[in-house]
Write a protein that holds these residues in place. Structure first.
Motif, short mmCIF file in Angstrom:
data_model
loop_
_atom_site.label_atom_id
_atom_site.label_comp_id
_atom_site.label_asym_id
_atom_site.label_seq_id
_atom_site.Cartn_x
_atom_site.Cartn_y
_atom_site.Cartn_z
N VAL A 298 1.53 3.44 6.83
CA VAL A 298 1.53 3.48 5.33
C VAL A 298 0.83 4.94 4.65
O VAL A 298 0.08 5.30 3.76
CB VAL A 298 0.09 2.81 4.70
CG1 VAL A 298 0.44 1.58 5.07
CG2 VAL A 298 -1.43 3.47 5.61
N ALA B 28 0.29 8.29 -2.88
CA ALA B 28 -0.94 9.70 -2.34
C ALA B 28 -2.10 10.04 -2.81
O ALA B 28 -1.77 10.26 -4.01
CB ALA B 28 0.09 10.11 -1.62
N ALA C 130 -2.34 7.07 6.04
CA ALA C 130 -3.53 7.07 5.26
C ALA C 130 -4.13 8.45 6.21
O ALA C 130 -4.06 8.75 6.80
CB ALA C 130 -4.28 6.15 5.33
N GLU D 284 2.26 2.34 -3.33
CA GLU D 284 1.21 3.41 -4.09
C GLU D 284 1.19 4.71 -3.94
O GLU D 284 1.36 5.07 -2.79
CB GLU D 284 -0.39 2.78 -4.07
CG GLU D 284 -0.03 1.63 -4.39
CD GLU D 284 -0.60 0.67 -5.71
OE1 GLU D 284 -0.68 1.74 -6.81
OE2 GLU D 284 -0.04 -0.20 -5.89
N ARG E 236 -3.67 7.95 0.17
CA ARG E 236 -3.64 6.84 0.69
C ARG E 236 -5.08 6.79 1.66
O ARG E 236 -4.85 7.29 2.89
CB ARG E 236 -2.79 5.86 1.33
CG ARG E 236 -1.93 5.66 -0.07
CD ARG E 236 -0.27 5.19 -0.05
NE ARG E 236 0.38 5.58 0.80
CZ ARG E 236 1.64 6.72 0.13
NH1 ARG E 236 1.42 6.26 -0.60
NH2 ARG E 236 2.57 7.05 1.48
N ARG F 255 -9.30 5.59 -4.33
CA ARG F 255 -7.60 5.07 -3.23
C ARG F 255 -7.23 4.23 -3.57
O ARG F 255 -7.68 3.19 -2.98
CB ARG F 255 -7.80 6.25 -2.69
CG ARG F 255 -8.19 8.07 -3.61
CD ARG F 255 -7.50 7.82 -4.38
NE ARG F 255 -6.11 8.30 -4.26
CZ ARG F 255 -5.70 8.48 -5.63
NH1 ARG F 255 -6.06 8.57 -6.70
NH2 ARG F 255 -4.50 8.72 -5.03
N PRO F 256 -5.66 4.17 -3.88
CA PRO F 256 -5.26 2.72 -2.79
C PRO F 256 -5.74 3.20 -1.04
O PRO F 256 -5.87 3.58 -0.46
CB PRO F 256 -3.87 3.03 -2.87
CG PRO F 256 -3.30 4.56 -3.56
CD PRO F 256 -5.14 5.27 -3.96
N THR F 257 -6.03 1.69 -0.66
CA THR F 257 -6.57 1.19 0.95
C THR F 257 -5.82 0.33 1.15
O THR F 257 -5.80 -1.32 0.81
CB THR F 257 -7.87 1.13 0.36
OG1 THR F 257 -8.10 2.60 -0.32
CG2 THR F 257 -8.78 1.02 1.56
N VAL G 125 0.92 -1.09 0.06
CA VAL G 125 -0.22 -0.27 0.48
C VAL G 125 1.18 1.34 0.00
O VAL G 125 0.52 2.26 -0.60
CB VAL G 125 -0.94 -0.11 1.53
CG1 VAL G 125 -1.60 1.60 0.87
CG2 VAL G 125 -1.58 -1.15 0.89
N ARG G 126 1.83 1.30 1.07
CA ARG G 126 2.42 2.48 0.94
C ARG G 126 3.64 2.82 -0.69
O ARG G 126 3.67 3.82 -1.01
CB ARG G 126 3.70 2.07 1.83
CG ARG G 126 4.10 3.08 2.57
CD ARG G 126 5.20 2.70 3.89
NE ARG G 126 5.92 3.71 3.21
CZ ARG G 126 6.18 4.99 4.03
NH1 ARG G 126 5.50 5.46 4.24
NH2 ARG G 126 7.45 5.59 3.05
N GLN H 31 -4.40 -1.28 -4.69
CA GLN H 31 -4.64 -0.67 -5.88
C GLN H 31 -5.83 0.26 -6.45
O GLN H 31 -5.66 1.57 -6.53
CB GLN H 31 -4.21 -1.75 -7.34
CG GLN H 31 -3.00 -2.46 -6.31
CD GLN H 31 -2.59 -3.10 -8.18
OE1 GLN H 31 -3.96 -4.23 -7.92
NE2 GLN H 31 -1.50 -3.70 -8.68
#
Ligand SMILES: Cc1cc2nc3c(=O)[nH]c(=O)nc-3n(C[C@H](O)[C@H](O)[C@H](O)COP(=O)(O)O)c2cc1C
Ligand code: SF4
Ligand code: FES
Length: 620
Positions: free
Chosen positions: A284, A244, A286, A242, A246, A365-367, A239-240, A359
């Motif tokens: 990550v 931002a 988020a 991907e 996130r 958004r990447p989650t 996830v990181r 993704q």
């Protein structure tokens, strides 16, 4: 008589020669209903993703969803009416009442009919309650409520009622006990005094490094405890990577029959989970965290509301914004992509993958999606070190596992045990042995989806990867113990009925397959080739894990419990219908929805269909 210009098919619709309709099209907004909706919503945002939250407001306030309020809500939220209806009709905890229909009784009693409760006599309890409680109370079936170790279980309104009997349920209703009671738990002050949130503080002030934390998790071997077992450190890393912004979504849906570990952690030590969640959000980066909690746990909802507010007020979450979202009675919303849909305010229909939520997840958004228990272990693993975690385990396996044990044991409950413990060891060492008067016959190693094994195979280490060669899964580590008094044909049927009720209906193999399987399984003799063919199609072609794993109980019953298959005479449905509702016939009754009501006004044909297939505007 010549046709009126309005209906004259010889006049082209686009020619402009037809008269316009003499009444407004569609359902009109009732100003009084609109005022009621506005008064309830007050200054809450009218965003699309808040639709389910707003439906809860209406359902809680009026005891149902009146059609006039749905129209007004659609107007107020600038949504098409069909969108509001399709969402409202998807979730079991919403009751749509059309114009002219009487509302349901103020009190609904949902009796759990999933396996552990059925073993404890839920079918008889439901039948007795229907007779005893009378017309002022609606008695319906419901799926597992996370109280399997205290079966039979039911919910009176929003209050979970365990070890239920007709007498204690009647007394609770008479005393007005319809709201959740919040158990004692470790609050913010006690948690901090005992060293809690030091790790988060260290992360936030830059004393800890994101990469270092992810490496610790990777070395610990921590795997997703929601059921799929994906390595947690690796997921955080993916996830990181991907772009931002996130987001993060916490899975607190815990609907797998037999599972109640997340409930246990939320009810006892919620801040250990919240700290893990806030560390994950920091790791990550988020910017928003959505906690999705099943509606069956209102006591946990109350705990999280107060403790999240306390955490925010103490300044422990400067790096992210926390949103608490309430499910509405749909097992499928535990599947992570269905959960994301539900958080977005839609029906819980699983998404096709790829792309994966890491993704393309929430709002595109990447989650990062993690289970409550996965996050619960983060603090301990980082503080005590990966070796502390890997140093536990048995029979060659590493780590700790929280088993939810129910069924035929003396002392059921949440058991924190070494990963790799066998079912026999778990029963003997942690559960006081098999229940008195019972002989160990078999067990579910991983809830409804995990298959069934005979007692002769109770020496397999229970962990990710150890059960797959036998066609089973550990999943969320829900172990249901079965005895010589249990008919495996009936056990498998109970599990298939659950899947039939809970299938979202989006894809044909699962929607039609679960229904067909239930019909075949209610026959005196199982049509084995047909069931095997169904199994193949469903596992090959279903979109998500529900349909892919639904036939595991059938496969394993055919493999290990053939003698039970010779016994004919399974009742068409474990819960006998009152005479007035018997018109669906035995085949349909097997799949009859859990929202079936007592009153004649709700005894409508569509209520006799499996729940998800009642949805307006359903796909597939
Ligand atoms: C039908 C189905 C139901 C699921 N139910 C849950 C659930 O109730 N809670 C949960 O955490 N994961 C559930 N999962 C697994 C999630 O899809 C996902 O793997 C998990 O939330 C990821 O978090 P984790 O890696 O921390 O386990 C379910 C999966 C399927 C296919
Ligand atoms: S497999 Fe079943 S639950 Fe999953 S998407 Fe298809 S119909 Fe829905
Ligand atoms: S609460 Fe009934 S089976 Fe879980």
């Amino acid at each position: 008589m010549p046709p009126s210009p309005k209906h004259d098919r010889r006049i082209h619709p686009g020619s402009g020669r037809r008269r316009g309709p003499d009444h407004p099209k569609g359902r009109q907004v009732d100003p009084a209903a609109l005022a009621e909706v506005q008064a309830l919503l007050r200054d809450r945002e009218r965003r699309r993703d808040l639709l389910i939250e707003h439906l809860h407001l209406l359902q809680d306030h009026f005891g149902c969803l009146h059609a006039r309020h749905l129209t007004a809500l659609a107007e107020e939220m600038r949504l098409a009416l069909v969108e509001v209806y399709e969402v409202a009709s998807f979730y079991a905890h919403f009751d749509i009442v059309m114009d002219g229909e009487p509302p349901p009784p103020r009190i609904t009693v949902r009796v759990c009919d999933s396996l552990s409760c059925e073993l404890a006599g839920a079918a008889q309890l439901l039948a007795d309650l229907e007779i005893r409680l009378g017309d002022g109370v609606r008695v319906v079936r419901g799926p597992c409520m996370g109280g399997c170790h205290r079966a039979p279980v039911l919910a009176i309104g929003h209050s979970l009622h365990e070890h239920a009997t007709v007498d204690n349920v009647s007394a609770a209703i008479a005393a007005g006990e319809t709201h959740p009671s919040v158990p004692e738990f470790v609050g913010l002050h006690s948690y901090r005094t005992a060293g809690g949130y030091h790790l988060l503080d260290a992360c936030l002030v830059g004393e800890r490094d994101r990469e270092e934390l992810i490496e610790i998790l990777e070395h610990s071997g921590l795997r997703g405890l929601g059921g799929a077992g994906f390595p947690t450190g690796r997921k955080w890393r993916l996830v990181r990577q991907e772009p931002a912004p996130r987001l993060m979504a916490v899975n607190g849906d815990e609907g797998e029959p037999g599972t109640f570990k997340d409930r246990h952690f939320l009810e006892t030590d919620p801040h250990r989970f919240l700290e893990g969640m806030l560390i994950a959000a920091w790791a990550v980066e988020a910017t928003e965290v959505y906690v999705y909690l099943r509606d069956e746990y209102p006591q946990c909802q109350a705990i999280l509301e107060s403790e999240i507010a306390a955490v925010e007020a103490t300044g422990l979450a400067p790096h992210t914004r926390i949103h608490l979202r309430r499910g509405a009675g749909a097992y499928i919303c535990g599947e992570e992509s269905a959960m994301l849909e539900s958080i977005e305010g839609k029906r819980g229909l699983p998404r096709q993958r790829p792309p994966f939520p890491a993704q393309v997840g929430l709002f595109g958004r990447p989650t990062l999606c993690n289970n409550i228990e996965t996050l619960y272990w983060v603090r301990d693993i980082v503080e005590k070190g990966a070796d502390w975690f890997t140093g536990q385990g048995r029979n060659g396996r590493k780590g700790l596992r929280t088993f939810s044990v129910s069924g035929r044991v003396r002392d059921p409950g949440v058991k924190l045990a070494p990963a790799g413990i066998t079912a026999r060891e778990l029963i003997d060492e942690f559960c006081g042995g098999v229940a008195d008067g019972h002989v160990f016959k078999g067990y579910l190693p991983g809830g409804a989806s995990g298959g069934i094994l005979p007692a002769a195979m109770a020496d397999i280490p229970l962990d990710f990867g150890t059960l797959e060669p036998e066609g089973c899964l550990i999943g969320s580590a829900a172990v249901v113990v079965l005895s010589d008094q249990d008919d495996m044909k009936a056990v498998a049927l109970n599990l298939l009925r659950f899947f039939e009720d809970e299938s979202c209906g989006q894809c044909t193999p699962c929607r039609a397959g679960t229904e067909k399987a239930v019909k075949l399984m209610t026959m005196p003799h199982w049509d084995e080739p047909l069931l095997q063919e169904l199994t193949q199609v469903m596992s090959d072609a279903s979109i998500c894990g529900l349909g892919q794993a639904a036939m595991n109980p059938v496969k394993l019953a055919l493999k290990h419990f053939r003698e039970d298959l010779l016994t004919p005479g399974i009742a068409p449905h474990p819960n006998p219908l009152p005479a007035s509702e018997e018109r669906a016939g035995p085949a349909l009754a097997g799949g009859e929805g859990r929202t079936r009501t007592k009153g004649a006004s709700h005894d409508r044909a569509h209520l006799l269909l499996p729940r998800r297939r009642r949805g307006f505007g359903r796909a597939g």
